[in-house]
Enzyme design. Structure first.
Site, short mmCIF file in Angstrom:
data_model
loop_
_atom_site.label_atom_id
_atom_site.label_comp_id
_atom_site.label_asym_id
_atom_site.label_seq_id
_atom_site.Cartn_x
_atom_site.Cartn_y
_atom_site.Cartn_z
N GLU A 90 0.82 -1.22 0.00
CA GLU A 90 0.00 0.00 0.00
C GLU A 90 0.85 1.26 0.00
O GLU A 90 1.93 1.29 0.57
CB GLU A 90 -0.84 0.04 1.28
N CYS A 103 2.95 8.29 1.58
CA CYS A 103 3.37 7.36 2.62
C CYS A 103 3.62 6.03 1.94
O CYS A 103 2.72 5.49 1.29
CB CYS A 103 2.27 7.23 3.68
N CYS A 110 5.16 -7.53 7.62
CA CYS A 110 6.08 -7.04 8.65
C CYS A 110 6.23 -8.13 9.70
O CYS A 110 5.29 -8.88 9.96
CB CYS A 110 5.51 -5.78 9.31
N CYS A 114 3.69 -5.82 16.30
CA CYS A 114 2.99 -4.87 17.17
C CYS A 114 1.51 -5.27 17.27
O CYS A 114 0.86 -5.53 16.25
CB CYS A 114 3.12 -3.44 16.64
N CYS A 117 -1.38 -3.41 15.18
CA CYS A 117 -1.10 -3.04 13.79
C CYS A 117 -1.55 -4.10 12.80
O CYS A 117 -1.25 -5.28 12.96
CB CYS A 117 0.40 -2.79 13.64
N CYS A 329 -2.27 2.13 7.75
CA CYS A 329 -1.39 1.13 7.14
C CYS A 329 -1.87 -0.30 7.30
O CYS A 329 -2.28 -0.73 8.35
CB CYS A 329 0.01 1.28 7.73
#
Ligand code: SAH
Length: 347
Positions: A90, A103, A110, A114, A117, A329
């Site tokens: 994205e 961005c 990832c 976290c 997230c 995100c």
């Protein structure tokens, strides 16, 4: 195949020299690539034989728009790009008074874990190449017809977990013969991977470092950010201090306000205590509700901001853009992955 677009002018020049081309061709090819051409045939000042040679040996695979959402509220545009290997990432274009900001993502997925997230839910698939980061800027600008003046590395992925490629991307996007975006117009956000902060500090780049703090004490931070178990809060603040000493650049601390987790006055007091002696600035972020996560947005943002300010800590509240389009995100990629999964299940 050679990843030509991830290469510097010098590297391209060297490659073309090996094809028997004169030195000035390197800059010509670099300039074309950074204009966002979609094929070698568009490089009209190169000989036909060189264009054929480049087609045979080099990659030129611009991403395609898999989905695009335009906010009716503020013109924010969210792109889901499909990469050459079918993976999706994205980017978000945000329009501010001071210019357009894109961005971008630095990895497919990832691995930082976290708890709040969306980007990390399915783990990391792979790192992005410098070219794939550059393409997000180039093709967002091209598709939106809006000149990009600022870049934030705050999309999917942890930039410090792919630092070699990120540094190469910065060199490319900063180049006067390319997009020529100044380092002071670039922000890089990390969850706190300390060796990366140290390495970046040594380089003394003038970009803005954002650190995702989200809690000032180890118990809370380790619960919501596993990276804290490797690099704890005090080591993080020490690294930030060092970074400031080396670069002279003020650090921005990101703080997503989570109901009942990190939003008490005691947490604000502790932030103030730990940030002391360092010109830092706290950016309070309204938590984006992620379906998979048990965390909810806090209603104490302005009280928390006041508390920080009562200690002399500058704190701002991030204006939420694109609230109507899953603009935070990882959410659009998650949605697309889930829909693809449902499609497969029903077959
Ligand atoms: N990996 C890097 C950059 C990507 S995340 C980092 O951790 O900094 C960009 C920012 O969005 C980080 O501050 C991250 O903690 C924050 N973020 C992630 N999920 C969020 C959510 N649901 N609501 C608000 N902010 C979130």
């Amino acid at each position: 195949m050679i990843d030509l677009k991830s290469m510097s002018i010098e590297e391209i020049t060297e490659l073309l020299r090996s094809f028997g081309e004169p030195a000035f061709r390197g800059k010509q090819v670099f300039t074309w690539l950074h204009k966002g051409v979609r094929s070698f045939d568009e490089m009209s000042n190169l000989s036909k034989s060189l264009r054929e040679k480049l087609k045979e040996t080099c990659l030129l695979t611009p991403p395609t728009v898999a989905r695009k959402q335009v906010s009716g509220q503020d013109g924010t545009i969210k792109y889901l790009w499909e990469l050459a290997d079918g993976n999706c990432i994205e980017s978000v274009l945000m329009r501010y008074h001071h210019g357009n900001t894109v961005c971008i993502s630095s990895q497919v997925g990832c691995r930082m874990g976290c708890a709040f997230c969306a980007s990390t839910v399915a783990g990391k698939v792979r790192d992005l190449t410098p070219a794939e980061m550059l393409d997000q800027v180039l093709f967002t600008q091209q598709d939106a017809g809006a000149e990009v003046s600022n870049i934030v590395l705050m999309g999917i992925g942890e930039p410090m977990d792919n630092l070699d490629n990120v540094l190469k991307f910065l060199e490319l996007v900063n180049h006067p013969d390319g997009m020529n975006i100044g380092m002071r117009h670039i922000s890089l956000s990390t969850c706190g991977v300390l060796p990366g902060i140290a390495r970046l500090g040594e380089l003394g780049l003038q970009l803005t470092l954002s650190v995702s703090l989200h809690a000032p004490d180890n118990a809370t931070r380790s619960r919501i950010m596993p990276v804290n178990r490797a690099y704890d809060v005090d080591a993080l603040f020490a690294a930030c201090h060092d970074y400031f000493q080396k670069t002279g650049r003020r650090i921005s601390f990101e703080y997503a306000m989570i109901d009942g987790v990190n939003d008490t006055d005691e947490k604000a007091d502790l932030i103030a205590k730990k940030i002391k002696g360092m010109p830092g600035h706290v950016n309070l972020i309204p938590l984006n509700d992620v379906v998979e996560s048990p965390f909810k947005p806090s209603h104490r943002i302005s009280a928390f901001q006041k508390r920080l300010e009562s200690h002399g800590v500058t704190a701002t509240v991030r204006r939420s853009l694109g609230g109507d389009i899953d603009a935070s995100c990882g959410q659009l990629r998650r949605k697309a992955m889930e829909e693809a999964q449902k499609g497969e299940d029903s077959q």
